[in-house]
Design a protein around this motif. Structure first.
Motif, PDB file in Angstrom:
ATOM      1  N   HIS A 155     -19.916-115.547 -75.221  1.00 25.88           N
ATOM      2  CA  HIS A 155     -18.550-115.526 -75.445  1.00 25.88           C
ATOM      3  C   HIS A 155     -18.359-114.245 -76.234  1.00 25.88           C
ATOM      4  O   HIS A 155     -18.897-113.841 -77.107  1.00 25.88           O
ATOM      5  N   ASP A 184     -14.878-123.659 -76.871  1.00 19.68           N
ATOM      6  CA  ASP A 184     -15.882-123.155 -76.144  1.00 19.68           C
ATOM      7  C   ASP A 184     -17.217-123.943 -76.319  1.00 19.68           C
ATOM      8  O   ASP A 184     -17.575-124.345 -77.543  1.00 19.68           O
ATOM      9  N   ASP A 230     -21.197-116.496 -67.513  1.00 20.94           N
ATOM     10  CA  ASP A 230     -21.794-115.805 -68.442  1.00 20.94           C
ATOM     11  C   ASP A 230     -21.891-114.242 -68.017  1.00 20.94           C
ATOM     12  O   ASP A 230     -21.829-113.839 -66.818  1.00 20.94           O
ATOM     13  N   ALA A 246     -24.129-125.029 -70.568  1.00 21.77           N
ATOM     14  CA  ALA A 246     -22.844-125.325 -71.459  1.00 21.77           C
ATOM     15  C   ALA A 246     -21.848-125.590 -70.367  1.00 21.77           C
ATOM     16  O   ALA A 246     -20.728-126.344 -70.958  1.00 21.77           O
ATOM     17  N   GLU A 270     -21.675-124.268 -75.842  1.00 22.27           N
ATOM     18  CA  GLU A 270     -22.679-123.569 -75.995  1.00 22.27           C
ATOM     19  C   GLU A 270     -24.097-124.659 -75.826  1.00 22.27           C
ATOM     20  O   GLU A 270     -24.135-125.680 -76.546  1.00 22.27           O
ATOM     21  N   SER A 272     -20.411-121.071 -72.192  1.00 22.40           N
ATOM     22  CA  SER A 272     -21.310-119.821 -72.011  1.00 22.40           C
ATOM     23  C   SER A 272     -22.303-119.482 -73.131  1.00 22.40           C
ATOM     24  O   SER A 272     -22.162-120.054 -73.893  1.00 22.40           O
ATOM     25  N   GLU A 273     -23.105-118.452 -72.833  1.00 24.05           N
ATOM     26  CA  GLU A 273     -23.981-118.091 -74.013  1.00 24.05           C
ATOM     27  C   GLU A 273     -23.455-116.675 -74.172  1.00 24.05           C
ATOM     28  O   GLU A 273     -24.345-115.870 -74.995  1.00 24.05           O
TER      29      GLU A 273
END
Lengths: 357, 133
Positions: A93, A118, A151, A125, A120, A90-91
């Motif tokens: 989090h 996680d 996201d 991702a 990125e 994800s971008e």
């Protein structure tokens, strides 16, 4: 050193693996593009999508990942204690430091003996995590690995990205080929240092290179990754039933599909950006879930993600007989898309926390 | 900050993990290690399905501290399919859609932030109208 043209660059898993379960999630709120145009362009603008999905005030990448993962587990019909990796790409989090993946793992009942982390890489991702999950299961380090792309994307008020920056994504449980609803035929990734889009630490909104995001970024990486994978696996667009690409708007995936030789009919089932917007790390992955919801056994599906910065992951899947009975074991992508509550720009500002104190 | 308390309750909050009585099969939520039905020791873990019906409800417009972000919202007593009644917020629903007897399902959502944007985020169960598929 230049690589010789004849070299096979695609990866085929050493031990056959595939998708044993998948699950989508889209929140219920929709902001029509005309609302953004009404506020910022006097109502006159050519919008890149019809509307986009907006998360509720009590939703974030963690809660959305939990629901998608539960759907994936329901389809796989395995217990969460058999999972050996939980990875969330994800971008957005919720924490800068504290993993989303540990909350997701605990909530779905995964054991403590897992890899968790996680990922990125802008919008790829989630597919990067999927490549790692394929490698991990293929290497025998675990029977099942969970890769999520999710996201709640950020768009600066008034910026072109505000039309499209949306919320949603999908979760994939990778496992042995004999239990899979779609087997991995191969993967290939193409990565360069291309500064088309970024967000610096502590900044709320990303910056982008305007037109630079097109040809040298999106189109270059997706076509290179897609062409190489198809060449190495000895297939053409005619051998493939569906193609899914990263979808920052409506036109880009249609154009890149045409560049790779696909017809609009092959693109359509996985093209969700017109109705949910650009779900960033979730975009290619939820496009794939929509295709899996309607595909038939034996279909080939090409997926090529794109993440700014920049790179593409290409996958070729082939669905199996197990697909049909598992399609109905959890909510389908279109069930979430049909659950639609339209909001105006004022409610959007409240839900996304855009009011200054 | 009440980090230890939130940490202790995470299993029941994230996934409705309660207990089942090994003596009378009674399902217990929240977990309390003693069966409220037969009074015996009950420590066997049991995860609830998350499906239930609204037993009663009320609308909250003046939210207590920490819950202002989602107000107005509805709080309901939800009778779980396995028996116990839990108190929880409803989500993804308009106030005028809520009815006694309405089928609901558990989802894990943000409950509140502990403190301002610097504190931890508390996640837990809420219920929404059952989505059909």
């Amino acid at each position: 050193m230049e690589q010789p043209q004849t070299q096979i660059l695609a990866h085929k898993p050493a031990k056959p693996v595939g998708i044993v379960g998948y699950g989508a999630y889209v929140p219920r709120y929709r902001l029509p593009a005309r609302e953004v145009a009404r506020i910022w362009k006097g109502g006159k603008d050519e919008a890149p999508v019809r509307e986009k999905a907006v998360p509720g005030a009590d939703e974030d990448v963690i809660t959305m990942s939990i629901e998608a993962a539960r759907n994936a587990l329901a389809r796989a019909r395995i217990h969460a204690h058999e999972i050996r990796a939980v990875w969330v790409g994800s971008e957005s989090h919720p924490y800068a430091v504290k993993p989303s993946s540990t909350v997701v793992a605990e909530a779905i009942g995964a054991p403590v003996s897992i890899q968790a982390g996680d990922w990125e890489f802008a919008c790829k991702a989630g597919t990067e995590a999927m490549v790692a999950a394929i490698a991990m299961v293929s290497a025998g380090m675990g029977r099942y690995a969970l890769a999520i792309g999710m996201d709640t994307a950020q768009g600066r008020p008034g910026d072109a990205l505000e039309y499209t920056a949306a919320a949603g994504g999908a979760a994939y449980l990778i496992g042995p080929a004999e239990e899979s609803l779609a087997v991995v035929e191969g993967t290939y990734s193409y990565v360069t240092d291309t500064p088309d889009f970024w967000r610096r630490a502590h900044e709320r909104y990303p910056e982008h290179g305007q037109r630079f995001t097109g040809d040298p970024a999106y189109f270059k990486h997706i076509t290179e990754a897609g062409k190489q994978l198809m060449k190495d696996l000895g297939v053409t667009a005619a051998d493939i039933q569906y193609a899914v690409f990263h979808q920052p708007n409506t036109k880009f995936p249609q154009r890149v599909g045409k560049m790779l030789g696909f017809t609009p009919e092959q693109i359509q089932p996985g093209l969700l950006s017109p109705v949910i917007g650009n779900t960033y790390a979730g975009a290619a992955m939820i496009g794939l879930s929509a295709v899996l919801d309607c595909a038939k056994p034996g279909d080939r599906i090409l997926v090529v993600s794109f993440g700014s910065g920049a790179g593409s992951d290409a996958f070729l899947f082939r669905t199996t007989e197990a697909l049909v009975e598992r399609q109905r074991l959890a909510l389908q992508t279109q069930d979430y898309i049909a659950r639609r509550t339209e909001i105006d720009y004022g409610m959007y500002v409240r839900l996304r926390g855009k009011l200054a104190d | 900050m009440e980090i230890p308390r939130h940490w202790r309750l995470k299993k029941q909050r994230y996934s409705l993990q309660g207990e089942i009585c090994p003596h009378c099969e009674g399902k217990i939520f929240p977990p309390r290690d003693v069966c409220p039905h037969c009074g015996n020791d009950a420590r066997t873990t049991f995860t609830f399905s998350g499906r239930g019906k609204i037993y009663s409800f009320t609308h909250v417009t003046e939210a207590p501290a920490g819950f202002e972000e989602t107000a107005p919202y509805t709080v309901a007593l939800v009778q779980l399919e396995e028996g116990p009644v839990v108190t929880a917020q409803l989500t993804d629903v308009q106030a005028d859609e809520v009815e006694i007897g309405m089928p609901v399902e558990m989802v894990t959502r943000k409950i509140r932030s502990d403190g301002d944007e610097r504190g931890i985020i508390i996640y837990g169960y809420k219920f929404r109208p059952v989505m059909q598929h």
